[in-house]
Design an enzyme around this catalytic site. Structure first.
Site, PDB file in Angstrom:
ATOM      1  N   ARG A  39     -59.946  -5.208 -88.705  1.00 21.43           N
ATOM      2  CA  ARG A  39     -59.586  -6.616 -88.820  1.00 21.43           C
ATOM      3  C   ARG A  39     -58.147  -6.956 -88.443  1.00 21.43           C
ATOM      4  O   ARG A  39     -57.777  -8.125 -88.426  1.00 21.43           O
ATOM      5  CB  ARG A  39     -59.853  -7.100 -90.255  1.00 21.43           C
ATOM      6  N   ASP A  41     -70.012 -11.289 -97.866  1.00 20.94           N
ATOM      7  CA  ASP A  41     -69.420  -9.954 -97.838  1.00 20.94           C
ATOM      8  C   ASP A  41     -69.498  -9.273 -99.203  1.00 20.94           C
ATOM      9  O   ASP A  41     -69.321  -8.061 -99.301  1.00 20.94           O
ATOM     10  CB  ASP A  41     -67.947 -10.032 -97.408  1.00 20.94           C
ATOM     11  N   ASP A  65     -62.373 -21.236 -91.563  1.00 22.60           N
ATOM     12  CA  ASP A  65     -62.006 -19.818 -91.462  1.00 22.60           C
ATOM     13  C   ASP A  65     -60.680 -19.521 -92.167  1.00 22.60           C
ATOM     14  O   ASP A  65     -59.744 -18.971 -91.598  1.00 22.60           O
ATOM     15  CB  ASP A  65     -61.961 -19.394 -89.995  1.00 22.60           C
ATOM     16  N   HIS A 103     -66.157 -20.441 -87.458  1.00 28.97           N
ATOM     17  CA  HIS A 103     -66.746 -19.164 -87.074  1.00 28.97           C
ATOM     18  C   HIS A 103     -66.131 -18.558 -85.822  1.00 28.97           C
ATOM     19  O   HIS A 103     -65.803 -17.365 -85.808  1.00 28.97           O
ATOM     20  CB  HIS A 103     -68.262 -19.278 -86.911  1.00 28.97           C
ATOM     21  N   HIS A 111     -60.130 -17.368 -94.691  1.00 29.04           N
ATOM     22  CA  HIS A 111     -60.000 -15.909 -94.772  1.00 29.04           C
ATOM     23  C   HIS A 111     -58.862 -15.445 -95.684  1.00 29.04           C
ATOM     24  O   HIS A 111     -58.045 -14.600 -95.302  1.00 29.04           O
ATOM     25  CB  HIS A 111     -59.847 -15.308 -93.376  1.00 29.04           C
ATOM     26  N   GLN A 166     -63.270 -19.403 -84.585  1.00 28.42           N
ATOM     27  CA  GLN A 166     -61.844 -19.321 -84.897  1.00 28.42           C
ATOM     28  C   GLN A 166     -60.958 -19.665 -83.703  1.00 28.42           C
ATOM     29  O   GLN A 166     -60.187 -18.844 -83.211  1.00 28.42           O
ATOM     30  CB  GLN A 166     -61.506 -17.923 -85.466  1.00 28.42           C
ATOM     31  N   ASN A 196     -70.483 -16.850 -92.905  1.00 31.31           N
ATOM     32  CA  ASN A 196     -71.081 -15.521 -93.011  1.00 31.31           C
ATOM     33  C   ASN A 196     -70.288 -14.602 -93.937  1.00 31.31           C
ATOM     34  O   ASN A 196     -70.859 -13.753 -94.638  1.00 31.31           O
ATOM     35  CB  ASN A 196     -71.225 -14.876 -91.629  1.00 31.31           C
ATOM     36  N   HIS A 197     -68.969 -14.792 -94.007  1.00 29.64           N
ATOM     37  CA  HIS A 197     -68.160 -13.918 -94.864  1.00 29.64           C
ATOM     38  C   HIS A 197     -68.268 -14.282 -96.343  1.00 29.64           C
ATOM     39  O   HIS A 197     -67.753 -13.538 -97.181  1.00 29.64           O
ATOM     40  CB  HIS A 197     -66.707 -13.917 -94.409  1.00 29.64           C
ATOM     41  N   HIS A 245     -70.895 -23.429 -89.870  1.00 29.12           N
ATOM     42  CA  HIS A 245     -70.204 -22.171 -89.572  1.00 29.12           C
ATOM     43  C   HIS A 245     -71.079 -21.450 -88.560  1.00 29.12           C
ATOM     44  O   HIS A 245     -71.828 -20.526 -88.885  1.00 29.12           O
ATOM     45  CB  HIS A 245     -70.006 -21.333 -90.836  1.00 29.12           C
ATOM     46  N   ARG A 262     -58.141  -8.196 -82.359  1.00 29.01           N
ATOM     47  CA  ARG A 262     -59.537  -8.542 -82.041  1.00 29.01           C
ATOM     48  C   ARG A 262     -59.814  -8.550 -80.541  1.00 29.01           C
ATOM     49  O   ARG A 262     -60.869  -8.098 -80.094  1.00 29.01           O
ATOM     50  CB  ARG A 262     -59.843  -9.918 -82.654  1.00 29.01           C
ATOM     51  N   ASP A 279     -66.088 -19.622 -94.395  1.00 25.91           N
ATOM     52  CA  ASP A 279     -65.375 -18.340 -94.364  1.00 25.91           C
ATOM     53  C   ASP A 279     -64.078 -18.434 -95.159  1.00 25.91           C
ATOM     54  O   ASP A 279     -62.972 -18.239 -94.622  1.00 25.91           O
ATOM     55  CB  ASP A 279     -65.112 -17.865 -92.938  1.00 25.91           C
ATOM     56  N   ARG A 305     -62.301  -4.978 -79.621  1.00 19.51           N
ATOM     57  CA  ARG A 305     -63.701  -5.300 -79.321  1.00 19.51           C
ATOM     58  C   ARG A 305     -64.037  -5.122 -77.840  1.00 19.51           C
ATOM     59  O   ARG A 305     -65.148  -5.453 -77.411  1.00 19.51           O
ATOM     60  CB  ARG A 305     -64.035  -6.724 -79.779  1.00 19.51           C
TER      61      ARG A 305
END
Length: 557
Positions: A417, A127, A48, A259, A50, A261, A123-124, A224, A382, A91, A386
């Site tokens: 984010r 994007d 991750d 994933h 990012h 994190q 998954n990212h 992930h 986050r 990621d 959420r």
């Protein structure tokens, strides 16, 4: 560091049988390790990333310091007679404007300089359009692995499923796996032709195949998928614990994950060490004979798992999560607070820093320009956004509503984010909050259709990116049903036409929202979300954060 963790290699009998039965044979898959000899090897790992190729404003983490640490670790490992692999749980994309604006070129090329051996596709990585991912594959001098991603048309895998590494006469197989949730949380516009199959089923079948064709001594999954204690995954797809439990004991030696994190450090069976702090000892999870590790996020740590292999038996000797220039706040004698390094500062590798510097500088002048100011924090953390309505989630929705001249707005919390601290607001802040480049859409629909839509979207569970932030509308949510819907002072009229806005990601069905892109009243405006937010902030500066605070518009019973 924890010591003397044991794991039985499920292939031991087959390997030894192959060793005794293939003496003098030309079979290239026969093991070549020596009986009674101890082999040392180490798995180094991150996940991750990012977009965090550069250190943050406090001088924490960053790829240049990570390179220095990795070089030190490799020197230590070699001095002890061992070898190592450096793996990523995926990621690499999305999170920092300097990276996002350059399609993560500094990150993937930086990973080459750091010596990554393989990564799982996250998954990212989806994007962006697939041609961007293919460009990133070309930049990467290491395999980007996933065994469970298929082309819907051809039924063939879209990516390399595994890589075999041979070190000291040992065969180490690394297979890649990606969460099924990518189909839900990835951008539907980019992955319409992509199928994300059950990674557990794919892993079991692939390992059975490898046992016949490659006969590896050690099997590792770079995944992930997320780590969920005791497999309690909530609304998420099954993660690493479920994967380990799905396998026959001993078939999968290790999972290098991502994933969710978090630092996977356990206090006991299926129980997180919630008091873990950087620098503490970390005991990884073990499920069904499989070790599971994860190194939090952003390159904050490098995970180090030291193994010994002898006569088909694999032993984890020690495990550590090593902080990369992380800091903590301390109170000075005068009462002021200061950030200090938790451990000795790791110097930045000069070559890596020099390579990355132009990427960091590119666009800085534009990114750091002040566009607005506020009188307080805009909440997008986050663990808050959420779970409840926040001023930032509602402000973003308000900006969309204003641009689309809509009656109300829906904003998925997974698209928020970061927070924005009080004071000056820069373009970089906006891009950090909204890095995905989603397009503002609106749909004109009847009040009856709106109610059906809200019964899906407003009832999404907390602790997921699908949890919706709303602006311009009030309602009561009771036992999975929506009622008492009002806009302004007027109750929702089933026969009247209303306009709602939602990001293109959700309009295409992302996060499990109803698909609107086929609706007769649907319009893709072409306006990028971050640009819409930027212009709204500019037009309404100074921002009164209290004006966007929730005031009971959403009532949950």
């Amino acid at each position: 560091m924890a010591e003397h963790f044991w794991i039985k290699a499920g292939l031991a009998a087959a390997i030894l049988a192959g060793l005794t039965g293939c003496a003098g044979s030309a079979d290239v898959t026969a093991p070549v390790w020596q009986a009674d000899q101890t082999y040392k090897f180490t798995i180094l790992h991150t996940n991750d990333h990012h977009g965090r190729f550069w250190q943050n404003n406090h001088g924490e983490y960053g790829m240049a310091a990570r390179k220095t640490l990795l070089d030190q670790l490799r020197t230590e490992i070699a001095a002890e007679g061992g070898t190592s692999l450096l793996l990523s749980g995926g990621d690499i994309n999305t999170g920092v404007p300097e990276s996002d604006l350059q399609d993560a070129e500094p990150d993937f090329k930086g990973m080459n300089l750091l010596g990554y051996d393989a990564m799982a596709l996250g998954n990212h990585e989806f994007d962006n359009p697939l041609d961007v991912l293919r460009k990133q594959e070309a930049w990467a001098e290491f395999p980007m692995l996933s065994a469970n991603i298929y082309d819907k048309t051809t039924g063939k895998r879209l990516f390399q499923p595994y890589q075999i590494f041979e070190q000291q006469g040992l065969k180490i197989a690394v297979i890649g796996l990606t969460t099924e949730d990518t189909a839900k949380i990835g951008n539907p516009e980019y992955i319409g032709g992509v199928e994300f199959r059950d990674p557990k089923v794919e892993a079991k079948a692939l390992i059975a195949e490898l046992e016949q064709t490659e006969k590896p001594d050690v099997i590792i999954a770079a995944t992930h998928m997320g780590h969920y204690a005791d497999g309690q995954r909530g609304v998420n797809a099954p993660g690493d614990v479920a994967l380990a439990r799905f396998m026959e004991p001993g078939k999968l030696d290790m999972i290098v994950g991502g994933h969710s994190q978090e630092p996977v450090c356990m206090e006991g069976p299926n129980l997180y060490n919630k008091n873990f702090k950087p620098g503490d000892a970390c005991q990884p999870d073990q499920q069904n004979g499989t070790w599971i590790v994860q190194a939090h996020e952003w390159g904050k740590y490098v995970g180090r798992a030291d193994f010994e292999f002898q006569n088909g038996e694999l032993r984890m000797v020690s495990y550590d999560l090593i902080p990369v220039n992380l800091k903590k706040k301390v109170t000075l004698p005068d009462g002021s607070k200061q950030r200090v390094f938790i451990q000795d500062e790791i110097a930045q590798d000069a070559d890596v820093k020099t390579f990355l510097q132009p990427y960091q500088e590119q666009g800085q002048e534009q990114l750091n320009v002040k566009i607005a100011q506020s009188n307080g924090k805009l909440e997008g953390d986050r663990d808050v956004v959420r779970f409840e309505q926040t001023n930032l989630g509602r402000l973003i929705a308000a900006s969309h509503m204003a641009r689309a001249k809509a009656d109300f707005a829906v904003m998925n919390s997974g698209g928020v984010r970061a927070s924005i601290e009080g004071g000056d607001i820069t373009y970089k802040d906006v891009l950090t909050v909204q890095p995905f480049g989603n397009i503002l859409t609106y749909t004109d629909m009847t009040g009856a259709e709106v109610l059906d839509y809200l019964n899906v979207v407003a009832t999404k569970p907390v602790d997921s990116g699908a949890y919706a932030q709303f602006y311009g509308i009030s309602m009561t949510v009771n036992d999975g049903k929506v009622s008492e819907v009002t806009m302004g002072d007027e109750a929702l009229n089933p026969a009247e036409t209303y306009r709602l806005t939602v990001p293109s990601f959700n309009a295409a069905g992302g996060d499990g929202y109803p698909k609107l892109s086929d609706h007769p009243g649907y319009v893709n405006t072409g306006f990028v979300d971050a640009e819409v937010l930027k212009e709204y902030l500019e037009a309404n500066s100074p921002i009164d954060v209290n004006a966007f605070a929730p005031r009971g518009e959403m009532t949950y019973r």
